[in-house]
Design an enzyme around this catalytic site. Structure first.
Site, PDB file in Angstrom:
ATOM      1  N   ARG A  97      84.275 -28.337 -28.116  1.00 56.35           N
ATOM      2  CA  ARG A  97      84.814 -28.482 -26.752  1.00 56.35           C
ATOM      3  C   ARG A  97      84.131 -29.651 -26.043  1.00 56.35           C
ATOM      4  O   ARG A  97      84.741 -30.373 -25.261  1.00 56.35           O
ATOM      5  CB  ARG A  97      84.630 -27.177 -25.956  1.00 56.35           C
ATOM      6  CG  ARG A  97      85.043 -27.329 -24.500  1.00 56.35           C
ATOM      7  CD  ARG A  97      85.369 -26.028 -23.788  1.00 56.35           C
ATOM      8  NE  ARG A  97      84.476 -24.932 -24.061  1.00 56.35           N
ATOM      9  CZ  ARG A  97      83.189 -24.869 -23.674  1.00 56.35           C
ATOM     10  NH1 ARG A  97      82.643 -25.849 -22.993  1.00 56.35           N
ATOM     11  NH2 ARG A  97      82.457 -23.819 -23.978  1.00 56.35           N
ATOM     12  N   TYR A 149     108.440 -37.038 -13.099  1.00 52.71           N
ATOM     13  CA  TYR A 149     108.692 -36.050 -14.147  1.00 52.71           C
ATOM     14  C   TYR A 149     108.583 -34.634 -13.537  1.00 52.71           C
ATOM     15  O   TYR A 149     107.673 -34.356 -12.749  1.00 52.71           O
ATOM     16  CB  TYR A 149     107.705 -36.249 -15.307  1.00 52.71           C
ATOM     17  CG  TYR A 149     107.629 -35.021 -16.169  1.00 52.71           C
ATOM     18  CD1 TYR A 149     108.797 -34.480 -16.714  1.00 52.71           C
ATOM     19  CD2 TYR A 149     106.432 -34.366 -16.402  1.00 52.71           C
ATOM     20  CE1 TYR A 149     108.760 -33.322 -17.469  1.00 52.71           C
ATOM     21  CE2 TYR A 149     106.388 -33.214 -17.153  1.00 52.71           C
ATOM     22  CZ  TYR A 149     107.558 -32.693 -17.680  1.00 52.71           C
ATOM     23  OH  TYR A 149     107.519 -31.535 -18.411  1.00 52.71           O
ATOM     24  N   ASP A 223     100.970 -43.009 -14.367  1.00 51.17           N
ATOM     25  CA  ASP A 223     101.515 -42.371 -15.565  1.00 51.17           C
ATOM     26  C   ASP A 223     102.266 -43.449 -16.350  1.00 51.17           C
ATOM     27  O   ASP A 223     103.302 -43.945 -15.906  1.00 51.17           O
ATOM     28  CB  ASP A 223     102.457 -41.236 -15.124  1.00 51.17           C
ATOM     29  CG  ASP A 223     103.043 -40.477 -16.308  1.00 51.17           C
ATOM     30  OD1 ASP A 223     103.139 -41.057 -17.401  1.00 51.17           O
ATOM     31  OD2 ASP A 223     103.417 -39.308 -16.120  1.00 51.17           O
ATOM     32  N   LYS A 248     104.424 -38.471 -26.595  1.00 53.80           N
ATOM     33  CA  LYS A 248     105.597 -39.348 -26.645  1.00 53.80           C
ATOM     34  C   LYS A 248     105.349 -40.557 -27.570  1.00 53.80           C
ATOM     35  O   LYS A 248     105.132 -40.384 -28.740  1.00 53.80           O
ATOM     36  CB  LYS A 248     105.945 -39.781 -25.217  1.00 53.80           C
ATOM     37  CG  LYS A 248     105.973 -38.623 -24.193  1.00 53.80           C
ATOM     38  CD  LYS A 248     107.149 -37.704 -24.397  1.00 53.80           C
ATOM     39  CE  LYS A 248     107.393 -36.696 -23.289  1.00 53.80           C
ATOM     40  NZ  LYS A 248     106.280 -35.982 -22.709  1.00 53.80           N
TER      41      LYS A 248
HETATM   42  C1  LIG Z   1     106.455 -39.151 -17.520  1.00 57.77           C
HETATM   43  C2  LIG Z   1     105.798 -37.921 -18.082  1.00 57.77           C
HETATM   44  N1  LIG Z   1     104.515 -37.671 -17.797  1.00 57.77           N
HETATM   45  C3  LIG Z   1     103.887 -36.597 -18.267  1.00 57.77           C
HETATM   46  C4  LIG Z   1     104.520 -35.689 -19.075  1.00 57.77           C
HETATM   47  C5  LIG Z   1     103.776 -34.493 -19.560  1.00 57.77           C
HETATM   48  O1  LIG Z   1     103.451 -34.615 -20.918  1.00 57.77           O
HETATM   49  P1  LIG Z   1     103.256 -33.389 -21.899  1.00 57.77           P
HETATM   50  O2  LIG Z   1     104.594 -32.827 -22.203  1.00 57.77           O
HETATM   51  O3  LIG Z   1     102.568 -33.990 -23.065  1.00 57.77           O
HETATM   52  O4  LIG Z   1     102.439 -32.391 -21.189  1.00 57.77           O
HETATM   53  C6  LIG Z   1     105.868 -35.903 -19.405  1.00 57.77           C
HETATM   54  C7  LIG Z   1     106.642 -34.995 -20.271  1.00 57.77           C
HETATM   55  O5  LIG Z   1     106.363 -33.904 -20.592  1.00 57.77           O
HETATM   56  C8  LIG Z   1     106.512 -37.039 -18.869  1.00 57.77           C
HETATM   57  O6  LIG Z   1     107.796 -37.271 -19.117  1.00 57.77           O
HETATM   58  N1  LIG Z   2     110.285 -26.791 -20.428  1.00 58.77           N
HETATM   59  C1  LIG Z   2     109.448 -27.917 -20.231  1.00 58.77           C
HETATM   60  C2  LIG Z   2     110.270 -29.161 -20.158  1.00 58.77           C
HETATM   61  C3  LIG Z   2     109.538 -30.321 -20.748  1.00 58.77           C
HETATM   62  S1  LIG Z   2     110.251 -31.886 -20.362  1.00 58.77           S
HETATM   63  C4  LIG Z   2     109.429 -32.974 -21.460  1.00 58.77           C
HETATM   64  C5  LIG Z   2     109.466 -34.416 -21.103  1.00 58.77           C
HETATM   65  N2  LIG Z   2     108.523 -34.768 -20.112  1.00 58.77           N
HETATM   66  C6  LIG Z   2     110.791 -34.945 -20.705  1.00 58.77           C
HETATM   67  O1  LIG Z   2     110.903 -35.626 -19.657  1.00 58.77           O
HETATM   68  O2  LIG Z   2     111.739 -34.764 -21.459  1.00 58.77           O
HETATM   69  C7  LIG Z   2     108.684 -27.733 -18.933  1.00 58.77           C
HETATM   70  O3  LIG Z   2     109.007 -26.829 -18.191  1.00 58.77           O
HETATM   71  O4  LIG Z   2     107.725 -28.452 -18.688  1.00 58.77           O
END
Ligand SMILES: Cc1ncc(COP(=O)(O)O)c(C=O)c1O
Ligand SMILES: N[C@@H](CCSC[C@H](N)C(=O)O)C(=O)O
Length: 468
Positions: A97, A149, A223, A248
């Site tokens: 950790r 997001y 981000d 991603k």
């Molecule tokens: C722009 C953006 N930032 C952060 C996240 C969060 O990433 P994660 O799914 O790895 O938690 C996402 C998608 O999930 C995203 O589309």
């Molecule tokens: N059920 C998930 C949805 C994840 S979306 C993942 C990604 N960031 C996208 O834009 O496609 C949640 O509730 O977080």
């Protein structure tokens, strides 16, 4: 040199039998006391002072593994033996950790490619944002975008509801609007650019300057998930923290969840590390290894994805759809994007003018998987309001101008013509395009276009305009 059966004498004077090394550890490298011999020098190191291109940097990483393993070893161990009980860590590591050699290797590699002094890896992109927002305290104010997001919006809503933090959502493409809400109480600015899912571009240098002028302690976080360090380096544009969902582009195969943070300020880096260790969200060794593997192909993947995305975006635009993609000259912030980034990425969105029509398109496409996420080698199609951004309530989405019929495309590395063909068929089968004598065109041409754009298949067919 060939001759696999011959023995060679390395610099440490211990005979190595190449056949034995196939067992994972060359017995001849173990001295009589059973202790390993000192590590031999890495067979190749970069030339001091030489600045390699990013394609090389992504692939080349220097390890300190005693066997010079080409792929970083996975230290799948929760704890590490110490030589004494008198306190302190007698070894560089005590507990995963708090630190793990595979994670250290990845973090050093990331720091280099993110052009940062330090990088940290955690269990997801949301984990990274959580670590950042834990630097806030009740009474602090946050300024962020109105196109964000869905998961980031959800976390910020939680903090404003239960954490005593005021969160101001503004149109971050409008510097004057941002200036109005930034005050000396602004402890953090959170930006996303391009935004998800409206692909709006935010002027990082101008907003970072506004924030730091109002409050020199303000932490500006960006981000960078949509572009990856290959295409944009927000730390060089004035940000204090850059974070990304490593789920991603960085990993690229949708086989892991990860979050990445990069910083230049040592004290801030220590605070973030403290939070990661205290909350226990550091990335697990196997996932570090997977991410390390994915990073090596980032450039080849992104090159292919961008080329395909450009092809798809041009096709949709020329067919009359309203397309949001910073690779198109018609994008209202095309110049701004290019002043900060080295490419448009491979996520685009477009509108059809009809929710049910969008649903039919998404469900008819075959090569495009109906999935959330992006940045993978596979192409994905989704409806953000129903999927990735469903955690933002419908009223807020409407206030922020996120069209319910919006379709988001995350373009992969498949053959571009196959992708185009499949999308075109889905559009035609779903009834979104009319097949005309000259080609095909969008059924619903009410999408704020005065002049038909130039393009490959635009067909100004009189009958099509009257289609129901
Ligand atoms: C722009 C953006 N930032 C952060 C996240 C969060 O990433 P994660 O799914 O790895 O938690 C996402 C998608 O999930 C995203 O589309
Ligand atoms: N059920 C998930 C949805 C994840 S979306 C993942 C990604 N960031 C996208 O834009 O496609 C949640 O509730 O977080």
């Amino acid at each position: 040199m060939s001759g696999a059966s011959s023995s060679s004498t390395p610099p440490n004077g211990v005979l190595q039998n190449p056949k034995l090394s196939a067992l994972g550890k060359a017995f001849s490298q173990i001295d009589l006391d059973g202790h390993d011999m000192p590590p031999s020098p890495a067979p190749s190191s970069p030339r001091p002072g030489k600045q390699y291109s990013i394609a090389t940097q992504l692939v080349y990483s220097e390890g300190n593994d005693q066997y010079n393993a080409s792929s970083v070893p996975i230290y799948q161990s929760a704890t590490f033996k110490q030589t004494s009980a008198t306190g302190g860590v007698s070894n560089e590591y005590d507990y995963t950790r708090s630190g793990n050699p595979t994670r250290t290797h990845l973090e050093k590699h990331l720091a280099k490619i993110m052009r940062a002094k330090r990088a940290l890896v955690v269990s997801s992109g949301m984990g990274a944002l959580d670590v950042i927002t834990r630097q806030l305290k009740p009474g602090d104010e946050v300024v962020t975008g109105d196109d964000l997001y869905g998961g980031s919006h959800r976390l910020l809503k939680y903090l404003s509801t239960y954490g005593g933090i005021a969160v101001h959502h503004v149109d971050t493409t409008d510097n004057a609007a941002v200036q109005k809400v930034i005050t000396p109480k602004t402890a953090m600015v959170l930006l996303e650019t391009p935004t998800n899912p409206l692909i709006k571009i935010v002027d990082i240098p101008s907003i970072a300057t506004l924030a730091h002028e109002a409050n020199p302690q303000c932490i500006v976080s960006v981000d960078n998930t949509m572009l990856s360090p290959l295409l944009q380096n927000p730390l060089e544009l004035g940000a204090d923290i850059v974070y990304e969902s490593g789920t991603k582009y960085l990993s690229g195969h949708h086989d892991l969840m990860a979050g990445v943070l990069a910083i230049n300020d040592e004290a801030l880096g220590e605070k973030l590390f403290f939070t990661i260790n205290a909350s226990g969200c550091g990335l697990a060794p196997f996932d570090c290894w997977l991410l390390m593997r994915g990073i090596k192909t980032l450039k080849v993947r992104m090159d292919a994805q961008q080329a395909n995305a450009m092809k798809i975006a041009k096709f949709l635009e020329s067919a009359g759809f309203k397309v949001r993609y910073p690779g198109l000259k018609s994008h209202p912030q095309y110049e701004l994007h290019n002043s900060m980034a080295r490419g448009p990425g491979a996520v685009l969105s477009f509108e059809t003018g009809d929710i049910l029509l969008s649903e039919r398109i998404v469900e008819t496409a075959k090569l495009w998987a109906i999935s959330v996420s992006f940045g993978c080698v596979n192409s994905l199609i989704s409806m953000p309001c129903r999927m990735s951004h469903a955690s933002i309530d419908a009223k807020t989405r409407a206030e922020r101008g996120v069209p319910e019929d919006l379709i988001r495309l995350c373009v992969g590395i498949e053959d571009g013509d196959d992708l185009l063909d499949d999308l075109r068929s889905a559009l035609v089968q779903a009834g979104a395009m009319n097949v005309t004598l000259d080609g095909i065109e969008a059924r619903n041409r009410t999408l704020e276009q005065e002049d038909p754009p130039e393009g490959e298949i635009i067909a100004a067919h009189a009958a099509a305009a009257n289609e129901p």
